[in-house]
Motif scaffolding. Structure first.
Motif, mmCIF file in Angstrom:
data_model
loop_
_atom_site.group_PDB
_atom_site.id
_atom_site.type_symbol
_atom_site.label_atom_id
_atom_site.label_comp_id
_atom_site.label_asym_id
_atom_site.label_seq_id
_atom_site.Cartn_x
_atom_site.Cartn_y
_atom_site.Cartn_z
ATOM 1 N N VAL A 44 -0.828 24.448 -8.307
ATOM 2 C CA VAL A 44 -0.872 23.155 -7.602
ATOM 3 C C VAL A 44 -0.206 22.085 -8.463
ATOM 4 O O VAL A 44 -0.450 22.007 -9.668
ATOM 5 C CB VAL A 44 -2.334 22.749 -7.314
ATOM 6 N N ASP A 45 0.635 21.297 -7.836
ATOM 7 C CA ASP A 45 1.282 20.201 -8.563
ATOM 8 C C ASP A 45 1.716 19.132 -7.562
ATOM 9 O O ASP A 45 1.939 19.419 -6.388
ATOM 10 C CB ASP A 45 2.511 20.724 -9.321
ATOM 11 N N ILE A 46 1.866 17.918 -8.056
ATOM 12 C CA ILE A 46 2.264 16.812 -7.172
ATOM 13 C C ILE A 46 3.787 16.787 -6.952
ATOM 14 O O ILE A 46 4.271 16.227 -5.970
ATOM 15 C CB ILE A 46 1.785 15.458 -7.742
ATOM 16 N N PHE A 96 -2.901 23.177 -18.447
ATOM 17 C CA PHE A 96 -2.119 22.950 -19.661
ATOM 18 C C PHE A 96 -1.356 21.637 -19.559
ATOM 19 O O PHE A 96 -0.704 21.355 -18.557
ATOM 20 C CB PHE A 96 -1.130 24.104 -19.895
ATOM 21 N N ARG A 97 -1.458 20.847 -20.602
ATOM 22 C CA ARG A 97 -0.728 19.575 -20.741
ATOM 23 C C ARG A 97 -0.973 18.644 -19.555
ATOM 24 O O ARG A 97 -0.058 18.071 -18.989
ATOM 25 C CB ARG A 97 0.776 19.850 -20.928
ATOM 26 N N PHE A 98 -2.227 18.546 -19.164
ATOM 27 C CA PHE A 98 -2.587 17.660 -18.050
ATOM 28 C C PHE A 98 -4.024 17.216 -18.231
ATOM 29 O O PHE A 98 -4.883 18.012 -18.582
ATOM 30 C CB PHE A 98 -2.437 18.419 -16.728
ATOM 31 N N ILE A 155 -3.673 24.547 -12.557
ATOM 32 C CA ILE A 155 -3.754 23.122 -12.190
ATOM 33 C C ILE A 155 -2.614 22.345 -12.838
ATOM 34 O O ILE A 155 -2.382 22.469 -14.035
ATOM 35 C CB ILE A 155 -5.128 22.560 -12.635
ATOM 36 N N ALA A 156 -1.915 21.546 -12.024
ATOM 37 C CA ALA A 156 -0.733 20.801 -12.492
ATOM 38 C C ALA A 156 0.250 21.780 -13.126
ATOM 39 O O ALA A 156 0.619 21.656 -14.292
ATOM 40 C CB ALA A 156 -1.134 19.689 -13.458
ATOM 41 N N CYS A 157 0.681 22.740 -12.303
ATOM 42 C CA CYS A 157 1.408 23.923 -12.807
ATOM 43 C C CYS A 157 2.823 23.631 -13.262
ATOM 44 O O CYS A 157 3.432 24.449 -13.946
ATOM 45 C CB CYS A 157 1.426 25.007 -11.737
HETATM 46 C C1 LIG Z 1 3.239 17.695 -18.727
HETATM 47 S S1 LIG Z 1 3.406 18.466 -17.166
HETATM 48 C C2 LIG Z 1 2.620 20.045 -17.477
HETATM 49 C C3 LIG Z 1 3.070 21.107 -16.525
HETATM 50 C C4 LIG Z 1 2.544 22.511 -16.849
HETATM 51 N N1 LIG Z 1 1.089 22.577 -16.778
HETATM 52 C C5 LIG Z 1 3.033 22.955 -18.198
HETATM 53 O O1 LIG Z 1 2.228 23.108 -19.121
HETATM 54 O O2 LIG Z 1 4.249 23.143 -18.340
HETATM 55 C C6 LIG Z 1 2.179 17.650 -16.143
HETATM 56 C C7 LIG Z 1 2.260 18.064 -14.684
HETATM 57 O O3 LIG Z 1 1.231 17.373 -13.972
HETATM 58 C C8 LIG Z 1 1.729 17.078 -12.674
HETATM 59 N N2 LIG Z 1 0.919 15.972 -12.147
HETATM 60 C C9 LIG Z 1 0.827 14.700 -12.622
HETATM 61 N N3 LIG Z 1 -0.028 13.974 -11.893
HETATM 62 C C10 LIG Z 1 -0.480 14.795 -10.904
HETATM 63 C C11 LIG Z 1 -1.387 14.633 -9.816
HETATM 64 N N4 LIG Z 1 -1.998 13.478 -9.588
HETATM 65 N N5 LIG Z 1 -1.607 15.690 -9.014
HETATM 66 C C12 LIG Z 1 -0.984 16.888 -9.232
HETATM 67 N N6 LIG Z 1 -0.131 17.103 -10.248
HETATM 68 C C13 LIG Z 1 0.118 16.079 -11.074
HETATM 69 C C14 LIG Z 1 3.183 16.723 -12.918
HETATM 70 O O4 LIG Z 1 3.990 16.837 -11.776
HETATM 71 C C15 LIG Z 1 3.574 17.725 -13.997
HETATM 72 O O5 LIG Z 1 4.137 18.870 -13.445
#
Ligand SMILES: C[S@@+](CC[C@H](N)C(=O)[O-])C[C@H]1O[C@@H](n2cnc3c(N)ncnc32)[C@H](O)[C@@H]1O
Length: 225
Positions: free
Chosen positions: A81-83, A127-129, A60-62
């Motif tokens: 999945v990511d935006i 992770f980190r989301f 999630i939020a990869c």
């Molecule tokens: C801090 S990054 C962490 C990415 C990854 N999980 C990592 O640990 O490296 C947060 C991620 O959340 C995604 N994100 C933020 N809001 C989102 C949403 N509403 N739907 C999907 N992804 C989202 C961002 O594009 C970003 O890639």
């Protein structure tokens, strides 16, 4: 029997194809300026990957996909999945470079809107989301006995980053409280991160299957996988 992530993608699980444009642009802008290799897989995932069971995983939020790719390398069929389409392009390139294209798929979706398919995944990693509205969807998206591996920033970060948005920070004990009825495998409250590994309780049906497997093994025959 293996489940194909592509069949999950083919099914209609979205409410339209809407996306919060602002969020997408904001994250694209961030990712556009990120260069160099993707980070290493998260240490929590490295620590627990050998214990994770099943075939399908959701990241999630990869972001750039390092955690999903690590799961793919470890035998899972993965959906990331990511935006951000910018992040996903980088993730896809890494998948191609590592010859993992057959094992991992990526989907651009807004997790505020995307409806997770139900009881499909054996493992979900985050992770980190933080988006509290997906806690319930995570619960539904996991199969019974499935694993959740979650680590994200907590309020402790405010000591060094007082302007950080509290909406995206975990409260102390929030994750373990949220999943308190699940089997707790690991929990850690660090200075700036909170982490858990939990397993969704087995349903009555799967508990029956587990029991017959156990009895089968005790009686000396394989009661099937
Ligand atoms: C801090 S990054 C962490 C990415 C990854 N999980 C990592 O640990 O490296 C947060 C991620 O959340 C995604 N994100 C933020 N809001 C989102 C949403 N509403 N739907 C999907 N992804 C989202 C961002 O594009 C970003 O890639």
């Amino acid at each position: 029997m293996g489940i194909e992530i592509s069949s999950i993608l083919a099914a209609e699980h979205e409410i339209g194809n809407k996306m919060a444009r602002k969020d997408q642009e904001r994250w694209n802008q961030k990712w556009l300026f990120v260069t160099g290799q993707a980070d290493d897989p998260h240490p929590l995932l490295k620590r627990f990957v050998d214990r994770l069971t099943g075939e399908t995983a959701l990241d999630i939020a990869c972001g750039r996909g390092q955690n999903g790719l690590y799961l793919a390398k470890n035998g899972f069929q993965v959906l990331g999945v990511d935006i951000s389409n910018v992040a996903l392009e980088m993730a896809k390139k890494s998948a191609a470079d590592q010859d993992l294209e057959g094992r991992i798929h990526f989907k651009q979706a807004d997790l505020d809107i995307w409806k997770l398919p139900q009881e499909v995944f054996d493992v979900i990693v985050v992770f980190r989301f933080l988006n509290r509205s997906i806690f319930h969807a995570i619960e539904e998206g996991l199969r019974s006995g499935g694993w959740l591996v979650y680590s994200s920033r907590n309020m402790g970060i405010l000591a060094s980053e007082p302007k950080a948005n509290k909406d995206y920070l975990l409260k102390r004990g929030e994750l373990s409280d949220e999943f308190r009825s699940w089997e707790l495998i690991y929990s850690h409250e660090g200075d700036v991160d909170s982490s858990i590994v939990v397993r969704k309780p087995l349903s009555f049906d799967s508990r029956d299957q587990e029991v017959s497997k156990l009895i089968g093994r005790r009686l000396g025959f394989d009661a099937g996988k």
